[in-house]
Design a protein around this motif. Structure first.
Motif, short mmCIF file in Angstrom:
data_model
loop_
_atom_site.label_atom_id
_atom_site.label_comp_id
_atom_site.label_asym_id
_atom_site.label_seq_id
_atom_site.Cartn_x
_atom_site.Cartn_y
_atom_site.Cartn_z
N HIS A 1 76.90 25.22 69.77
CA HIS A 1 77.09 26.29 68.79
C HIS A 1 77.35 25.68 67.41
CE1 HIS A 1 78.24 30.03 66.94
NE2 HIS A 1 79.37 29.46 66.55
N PHE A 2 78.16 24.65 67.37
CA PHE A 2 78.48 24.00 66.11
C PHE A 2 77.22 23.47 65.43
CE2 PHE A 2 79.35 20.13 63.73
CZ PHE A 2 80.20 20.63 62.76
N VAL A 3 76.38 22.77 66.17
CA VAL A 3 75.16 22.20 65.60
C VAL A 3 74.26 23.30 65.03
CG1 VAL A 3 73.03 20.94 66.13
CG2 VAL A 3 75.22 20.09 66.96
N GLN A 4 74.21 24.44 65.70
CA GLN A 4 73.37 25.54 65.22
C GLN A 4 73.93 26.18 63.95
OE1 GLN A 4 73.18 28.08 68.63
NE2 GLN A 4 71.72 26.77 69.70
N THR A 5 75.22 26.04 63.71
CA THR A 5 75.82 26.67 62.54
C THR A 5 75.96 25.74 61.35
OG1 THR A 5 78.08 26.16 63.26
CG2 THR A 5 77.14 28.28 63.97
N VAL A 6 75.59 24.48 61.53
CA VAL A 6 75.70 23.52 60.43
C VAL A 6 74.72 23.90 59.32
CG1 VAL A 6 75.26 21.12 59.75
CG2 VAL A 6 76.48 21.61 61.86
N THR A 7 75.23 23.99 58.13
CA THR A 7 74.39 24.28 56.97
C THR A 7 74.18 22.99 56.20
OG1 THR A 7 75.37 26.47 56.82
CG2 THR A 7 74.19 25.68 54.88
N MET A 8 72.94 22.64 56.02
CA MET A 8 72.60 21.41 55.31
C MET A 8 72.45 21.71 53.82
SD MET A 8 72.76 19.48 57.86
CE MET A 8 72.40 17.98 57.00
N PRO A 9 72.76 20.73 52.97
CA PRO A 9 72.62 20.94 51.52
C PRO A 9 71.17 21.27 51.12
CG PRO A 9 73.83 18.92 51.95
CD PRO A 9 73.32 19.43 53.28
N ARG A 10 70.24 20.66 51.81
CA ARG A 10 68.83 20.94 51.53
C ARG A 10 68.21 21.54 52.78
NH1 ARG A 10 65.70 16.02 49.39
NH2 ARG A 10 65.84 15.55 51.59
N ALA A 11 67.49 22.62 52.64
CA ALA A 11 66.92 23.34 53.79
C ALA A 11 65.96 22.49 54.61
CB ALA A 11 66.22 24.61 53.31
N GLN A 12 65.27 21.55 53.96
CA GLN A 12 64.28 20.75 54.68
C GLN A 12 64.90 19.63 55.54
OE1 GLN A 12 64.62 20.83 51.33
NE2 GLN A 12 64.04 18.91 50.37
N LEU B 1 81.21 16.31 60.06
CA LEU B 1 81.99 15.62 61.10
C LEU B 1 83.46 16.03 61.04
CD1 LEU B 1 80.37 12.09 60.95
CD2 LEU B 1 79.98 13.89 62.63
N ASP B 2 83.98 16.23 59.85
CA ASP B 2 85.36 16.68 59.70
C ASP B 2 85.55 18.04 60.38
OD1 ASP B 2 88.06 16.57 58.54
OD2 ASP B 2 87.35 18.19 57.25
N ILE B 3 84.65 18.97 60.14
CA ILE B 3 84.75 20.31 60.75
C ILE B 3 84.63 20.20 62.27
CG2 ILE B 3 83.58 22.54 60.96
CD1 ILE B 3 82.78 22.15 57.96
N LEU B 4 83.67 19.41 62.75
CA LEU B 4 83.49 19.25 64.20
C LEU B 4 84.75 18.68 64.84
CD1 LEU B 4 81.83 19.21 66.83
CD2 LEU B 4 81.02 16.94 66.16
N LEU B 5 85.31 17.64 64.27
CA LEU B 5 86.50 17.03 64.86
C LEU B 5 87.69 17.97 64.82
CD1 LEU B 5 86.07 13.35 63.63
CD2 LEU B 5 85.59 14.30 65.90
N ARG B 6 87.81 18.78 63.78
CA ARG B 6 88.90 19.77 63.72
C ARG B 6 88.73 20.83 64.82
NH1 ARG B 6 92.05 19.44 59.07
NH2 ARG B 6 91.19 18.01 57.55
#
Length: 127
Positions: free
Chosen positions: A7-18, A87-92
């Motif tokens: 779920h976490f990986v699917q919600t990660v927003t990258m700075p650049r869409a590509q 990584l900070d968000i995932l570890l939290r």
């Protein structure tokens, strides 16, 4: 843990869409697992050696049977696209889950500190 990670990986927003939009040797989920594994593996070998050992283990264990170790420059380029905040968000989130599953009790502590272990490779075993 697997559900949380996927779920976490699917919600990660990258700075650049590509970023991470095409199928590469290191898709986002694999990159995160590899980075955690490299961070936990110590300083006794170079990145290329650790990558080769990690991917050999992943193939032999059946986790990623058709994957081969990427060149260290591929890791560097993929890592550059991943903000450290991810990584900070995932570890939290993992820590919050650990406190939920293992409430503060003396048998889960060492010198008064909570002790948790996280084996990142287990996160993708069913994926």
């Amino acid at each position: 843990m697997l559900t949380l990670f996927l779920h976490f990986v699917q919600t990660v927003t990258m700075p650049r869409a590509q970023d991470f939009s095409r199928r590469r040797k290191l898709p986002l989920a694999h990159l995160i697992v590899v980075l955690i594994s490299l961070a936990a593996s110590g300083r006794d070998a170079g990145v290329a050696t650790k990558l080769a050992a990690f991917f050999t283990w992943a193939r032999r264990s059946g986790l990623w049977p058709n994957e081969h170790s990427p060149h260290r420059s591929a890791l560097t380029k993929a890592r550059a696209k991943l903000p450290w905040q991810v990584l900070d968000i995932l570890l939290r989130r993992l820590l919050a889950l650990a406190y939920e599953v293992f409430p503060p009790r003396e048998e889960y502590q060492w010198h008064g500190l909570s002790v948790f272990g996280c084996l990142p490779i287990a996160m993708l075993e069913d994926h």
